[in-house]
Enzyme design. Structure first.
Site, short mmCIF file in Angstrom:
data_model
loop_
_atom_site.label_atom_id
_atom_site.label_comp_id
_atom_site.label_asym_id
_atom_site.label_seq_id
_atom_site.Cartn_x
_atom_site.Cartn_y
_atom_site.Cartn_z
N CYS A 1 29.88 14.73 -0.39
CA CYS A 1 30.92 14.49 0.63
C CYS A 1 31.07 12.99 0.83
O CYS A 1 30.18 12.21 0.56
CB CYS A 1 30.51 15.14 1.94
N ARG B 1 35.05 11.01 -5.14
CA ARG B 1 33.87 11.90 -5.16
C ARG B 1 34.29 13.36 -5.18
O ARG B 1 33.46 14.24 -5.33
CB ARG B 1 33.00 11.62 -3.93
N TRP C 1 33.06 18.43 0.41
CA TRP C 1 32.99 19.19 -0.84
C TRP C 1 32.24 20.47 -0.48
O TRP C 1 31.05 20.43 -0.15
CB TRP C 1 32.23 18.39 -1.89
N ASN D 1 26.40 15.09 5.04
CA ASN D 1 26.45 15.23 3.58
C ASN D 1 25.07 15.70 3.15
O ASN D 1 24.07 15.10 3.49
CB ASN D 1 26.78 13.88 2.93
N GLY D 2 25.03 16.85 2.44
CA GLY D 2 23.74 17.37 1.97
C GLY D 2 23.63 18.85 2.28
O GLY D 2 24.64 19.51 2.56
N GLU E 1 28.52 14.67 -26.32
CA GLU E 1 29.19 13.86 -25.29
C GLU E 1 30.70 13.85 -25.51
O GLU E 1 31.49 13.89 -24.56
CB GLU E 1 28.62 12.45 -25.27
N LYS F 1 33.38 14.99 -22.67
CA LYS F 1 34.49 14.12 -22.23
C LYS F 1 35.82 14.85 -22.33
O LYS F 1 36.61 14.87 -21.40
CB LYS F 1 34.55 12.85 -23.09
N GLU G 1 36.10 17.84 -19.77
CA GLU G 1 36.03 17.57 -18.32
C GLU G 1 37.28 16.83 -17.82
O GLU G 1 37.56 16.89 -16.62
CB GLU G 1 34.78 16.81 -17.94
N HIS H 1 26.17 29.35 -39.74
CA HIS H 1 25.36 30.41 -39.11
C HIS H 1 26.11 31.07 -37.97
O HIS H 1 25.50 31.62 -37.06
CB HIS H 1 24.04 29.81 -38.62
N LYS I 1 31.86 12.97 -8.57
CA LYS I 1 31.21 11.86 -9.26
C LYS I 1 29.70 11.98 -9.20
O LYS I 1 29.00 11.68 -10.14
CB LYS I 1 31.63 10.52 -8.67
C1 AGP Z 1 29.83 13.00 -16.89
O1 AGP Z 1 31.11 12.52 -17.30
C2 AGP Z 1 29.90 13.78 -15.62
N1 AGP Z 1 30.51 13.05 -14.58
C3 AGP Z 1 28.55 14.38 -15.24
O2 AGP Z 1 28.12 15.17 -16.31
C4 AGP Z 1 27.42 13.37 -14.89
O3 AGP Z 1 27.03 12.69 -16.05
C5 AGP Z 1 26.22 14.17 -14.34
O4 AGP Z 1 26.62 14.83 -13.16
C6 AGP Z 1 25.01 13.28 -14.05
O5 AGP Z 1 25.34 12.33 -13.07
P1 AGP Z 1 24.31 11.11 -12.84
O6 AGP Z 1 24.26 10.32 -14.11
O7 AGP Z 1 24.90 10.34 -11.69
O8 AGP Z 1 22.97 11.71 -12.50
#
Ligand code: AGP
Length: 607
Positions: free
Chosen positions: A2, A27, A74, A100-101, A482, A486, A489, A505, A602
């Protein structure tokens, strides 16, 4: 995840709250609200949806208070709606709270309060806190005491801000595991869940520690430790400035951050290459412990996990030691063998990822030696590890990690190399690699500019695709994972990564006419085999985008991107430039919200 803002001072609070929440929009959230406070009372306004929905119900001419708190939510407990949106107030509307939490013991607290005839309006865990403060206030008639008592009863994670009619120009703040930044400037005192919300007003910042509480007043901030004792304030010089929190002329933060990589790679290397050696003074205090290590576990989530796979593969190339990479969410429940001879390396851009924080706590309980590789100064992860090595990627605002990822690769290469040296193993091509590391920033700058047109053209091919497959062997499999993450997402195109050798396989059943395969072949010892795997997909009608080095024979391929000459152990870094741009251009073509992809945040500060 949040967003929280708070202000008390000598000017209107509302504009500051709203601007701060806008800076935290990256966020990810689904509702928002504010409470303005003065000695007449509290005014709380909330709205489901984006901040624009909240703005539409605010009459700024009526809201002239100089103290207030704001929140973008969130959803974790309770669906996104007005009742569940923060701030939450007590029945008499004399106390208001944002959180937040996750409060893990909220059910038992709720049952206790219901026995005292407290009513609950929302489905959230957060609402329990404001009633608990009210419960204690009624007993002691002192907000500071009531606040500290209530916080003392909480279990779980929290970043809390509270305003009250009883103390109209004060904000009561508490932090445990969820980030909370305080600042003081000429207009007054500020609090927020992340730095960007405060940059416009002050650079005199402090990050609260777990267990800390604080009281903000217009002209001062008082901080208390977990025992309630006042503690000296350690101001941190904000490493960011307004400029770095803006887009700098690019269309999106992600585009800006992709283009920042030559600079952030240079920053991450700064001071860590001395002559022919890699220098990591952060390891000095644990050097002797490292010599007794007999296993290494690399732990992270998402993109950072992919960087861990890279670090693990690099170490395994040079040191005959048990070394595995495990997603933090799996480590916690996988019963991995951890003891005092285990080194656990935790990688996190935000340093606030709940699964990663839980994993490091478990590792420490079992006696492991812990290293954090983080990007955010003073983040929770850095306060838990035996030592921290910072990537220097600066503020990464786009949800999809780019510059932090390449900074992690650079730093994890150096860490794996240093560990090899400390454990008594030298790296034969070390000098070539050191030379390449020195060239990396300029190399990526030139490569970025020259590859963009062709990558943009290839991204057009993906615009209407439903599925794209990424394949590679050894270190190229890191790029495949990766690259797939990318693309999916930010463009919402389904993308998966497969070991090239695994295609036959099963996964090759998915390949049909015109399907797009992104293939990486940069590892000389396996490139020929990868090329033959790729030809199997071409034979079944696939369109292959091949990312390879200067030397690999690639006759018959229509779409090729050749990386600049670099040691194969560093080609994951240059490969990243390509697949980040591929994903970016594909997402832009599809009209996606590149910086704030749906369903994502984020920093995943809840489990
Ligand atoms: C990656 O593009 C994503 N935003 C997500 O997978 C991110 O890498 C993951 O949540 C870990 O976040 P952090 O590196 O802040 O721990």
């Amino acid at each position: 995840m949040c967003g929280i803002t708070g202000f008390t001072g000598y000017t209107l609070a509302l504009p500051i709250l709203m601007q701060g929440l806008e800076k935290l929009e990256y966020r990810g959230y689904d509702s928002a609200g504010v409470t303005l406070a003065d000695d007449i009372g509290l005014v709380t306004l909330k709205a489901k949806g984006r901040l624009s929905e909240l703005r539409s119900i605010l009459d700024e001419s009526e809201l002239l208070q100089m103290t207030g708190i704001g929140h973008t939510r969130w959803a974790t407990h309770g669906v996104p709606n007005n009742l569940n949106a923060h701030p939450h107030t007590n029945k008499r509307n004399t106390i208001s709270l944002v959180h937040n939490g996750i409060i893990e013991n909220y059910m038992s607290l709720k049952q206790m309060l219901e026995n005292f005839d407290y009513d609950f309006k929302s489905e959230t865990d957060s609402e329990v806190i404001v009633h608990l403060i009210d419960f204690y206030y009624r007993q002691c008639l002192d907000m500071e005491t009531a606040f500290k008592k209530a916080v003392g009863d909480l279990e779980g994670s929290y970043g809390i801000c509270v305003v009250s009619r009883h103390s109209p120009n004060k904000i009561f703040v508490a932090r445990k595991e969820s980030p909370m930044i305080l600042g003081i400037g000429k207009e007054g005192s500020f609090c927020a869940s992340d730095v960007p919300a405060l940059l416009e007003y002050t650079r005199q910042l402090i990050s609260l520690n777990d267990g800390d509480t604080a009281i903000l007043e217009p002209d001062k901030i008082t901080v208390f430790d977990a025992e309630g004792k006042e503690k000296p304030i350690e101001w941190m010089d904000s490493p960011y400035d307004m400029q770095s929190a803006q887009k700098g002329g690019y269309d999106t933060f992600m585009e800006k951050e992709i283009h920042e990589q030559p600079q952030t790679i240079k920053e991450t290397l700064r001071g860590r290459l001395s002559g022919r050696k890699i220098v990591l003074p952060e390891l000095d205090d644990i050097r002797d412990n490292l010599k007794n290590i007999n296993s290494v576990i690399w732990i992270a989530c998402g993109t950072a996990y992919h960087a861990c796979v890279y670090g693990q593969m690099i170490l395994n190339k040079h040191v005959p030691i048990n070394s595995i990479a495990v997603p933090a969410s799996e480590f916690r429940y996988g019963n991995y063998h951890v003891d005092r001879n285990t080194l656990c390396i935790f990688v996190s851009q935000s340093g606030e990822t709940a699964d990663t924080l839980a994993a490091i706590k478990m590792a420490k309980e079992r006696g492991a030696l812990t290293i954090a590789v983080a990007n955010v100064l003073g983040s929770s992860l850095t306060r838990l590890a035996d030592t921290t090595i910072y990537t220097c990627a600066g503020l990464e605002i786009a949800v999809a990690s780019t510059k932090a990822y390449t900074a992690q690769l650079v730093l994890l290469y150096m860490l794996a190399s240093k560990l090899s040296e400390i454990m008594g193993y030298s790296i034969s091509e070390h000098q070539e690699i050191i030379t390449n590391l020195r060239q990396l920033s300029n190399m990526t700058q030139q490569f970025l500019e020259c590859c963009k047109p062709v990558v943009k053209e290839y991204a057009q091919m993906m615009k209407d695709e439903r599925d794209v497959y990424f394949i590679g062997r050894q270190l190229d499999y890191v790029s495949a994972m990766e690259g797939a993450l990318k693309l999916k997402e930010i463009s919402y195109i389904h993308a998966d990564a497969y070991y090239a050798g695994e295609l036959k396989h099963g996964p090759i059943a998915l390949i049909q006419y015109q399907k797009i395969v992104v293939a990486f072949a940069t590892q000389p010892e396996v490139s020929a085999k990868t090329i033959s795997n790729i030809k199997e997909t071409v034979a079944r009608g696939a369109r292959v985008i091949l990312i390879t080095d200067k030397d690999t024979k690639a006759d018959g391929f229509s779409y090729i991107i050749r990386l600049p000459q670099i040691h194969p152990e560093l080609s994951c870094i240059t490969s990243a430039i390509v697949f980040q741009l591929l994903a970016y251009y594909a997402a832009v073509e599809r009209g996606c919200d590149v910086d704030k992809p749906r369903n994502l945040a984020k920093s995943v500060t809840v489990e």
